[in-house]
Design an enzyme around this catalytic site. Structure first.
Site, PDB file in Angstrom:
ATOM      1  CB  ILE A  49      35.507  44.443  47.058  1.00  0.00           C
ATOM      2  CG1 ILE A  49      36.679  44.456  48.020  1.00  0.00           C
ATOM      3  CG2 ILE A  49      34.246  43.848  47.677  1.00  0.00           C
ATOM      4  CD1 ILE A  49      36.489  45.418  49.193  1.00  0.00           C
TER       5      ILE A  49
ATOM      6  CG  ASN B 293      48.153  34.699  46.086  1.00  0.00           C
ATOM      7  OD1 ASN B 293      48.703  34.113  45.164  1.00  0.00           O
ATOM      8  ND2 ASN B 293      47.308  35.695  45.887  1.00  0.00           N
TER       9      ASN B 293
ATOM     10  CD  GLN C  64      47.922  34.541  52.880  1.00  0.00           C
ATOM     11  OE1 GLN C  64      49.011  34.339  53.413  1.00  0.00           O
ATOM     12  NE2 GLN C  64      46.851  33.831  53.161  1.00  0.00           N
TER      13      GLN C  64
ATOM     14  CG  HIS D 191      41.749  34.582  50.371  1.00  0.00           C
ATOM     15  ND1 HIS D 191      42.710  34.946  51.304  1.00  0.00           N
ATOM     16  CD2 HIS D 191      42.015  35.325  49.267  1.00  0.00           C
ATOM     17  CE1 HIS D 191      43.501  35.872  50.786  1.00  0.00           C
ATOM     18  NE2 HIS D 191      43.110  36.112  49.541  1.00  0.00           N
TER      19      HIS D 191
ATOM     20  CG  HIS E 235      42.154  34.669  44.563  1.00  0.00           C
ATOM     21  ND1 HIS E 235      41.766  35.995  44.561  1.00  0.00           N
ATOM     22  CD2 HIS E 235      43.083  34.552  45.542  1.00  0.00           C
ATOM     23  CE1 HIS E 235      42.441  36.644  45.486  1.00  0.00           C
ATOM     24  NE2 HIS E 235      43.242  35.791  46.104  1.00  0.00           N
TER      25      HIS E 235
END
Length: 148
Positions: free
Chosen positions: A30, A86, A93, A99, A101
């Site tokens: 987002i 990260n 991070q 997670h 990317h």
């Protein structure tokens, strides 16, 4: 819930989901650095990659490869896609939950990328961005359906 990704996984926060299975959720960032910036988020709360069980770690890169194909099929990342984890706060991070990317790139996009790095968390233009994310979600879901 203190962790934004745990809240998304539990259905307590909205997201632009593209895919989910027993180990991962795939959603649009987002605060994207580039159009169609995806996140592969572990369902299990693990701040660091080494905290994920080995079988889950083993599924991460094949899923990223599949999503890279989906991005390209949808017209994103033709010239390259950054895959980025990260791993820890000193590695930038922002959310302490594993997670990965996937950031589609285009030729000549470095100036726009650098500007976005500096402005991505500012509140202006959010409504326009929401509309763009909805359109990207639909386009990528169609490409994902073709991949299956």
């Amino acid at each position: 819930m203190d962790c934004v990704f745990c809240a998304i996984a539990a259905g307590q926060l909205p997201s632009y989901r593209l895919y989910e299975d027993e180990d991962f959720i795939v959603l649009l960032d987002i605060f994207p650095l580039r159009p169609a910036h995806l996140l592969i988020v572990s369902r299990q709360h693990a701040p660091y990659l080494h905290e994920l069980p080995a079988p889950v770690q083993a599924r991460l890169l094949p899923l990223a490869e599949r999503l890279a194909r989906v991005l390209r099929r949808a017209g994103y990342g033709e010239y390259g896609i950054n895959l980025l984890i990260n791993d820890g706060p000193e590695a930038n991070q922002h959310v302490p939950h594993l997670h990965l990317h996937l950031i589609p790139r285009r030729r000549g996009d470095v100036p726009a990328l650098l500007l976005r790095v500096l402005t991505r968390f500012l509140p202006f233009g959010r409504q326009r961005l929401q509309r763009r994310l909805q359109a990207e979600q639909q386009r990528l879901q169609a490409a994902l359906a073709e991949e299956a």
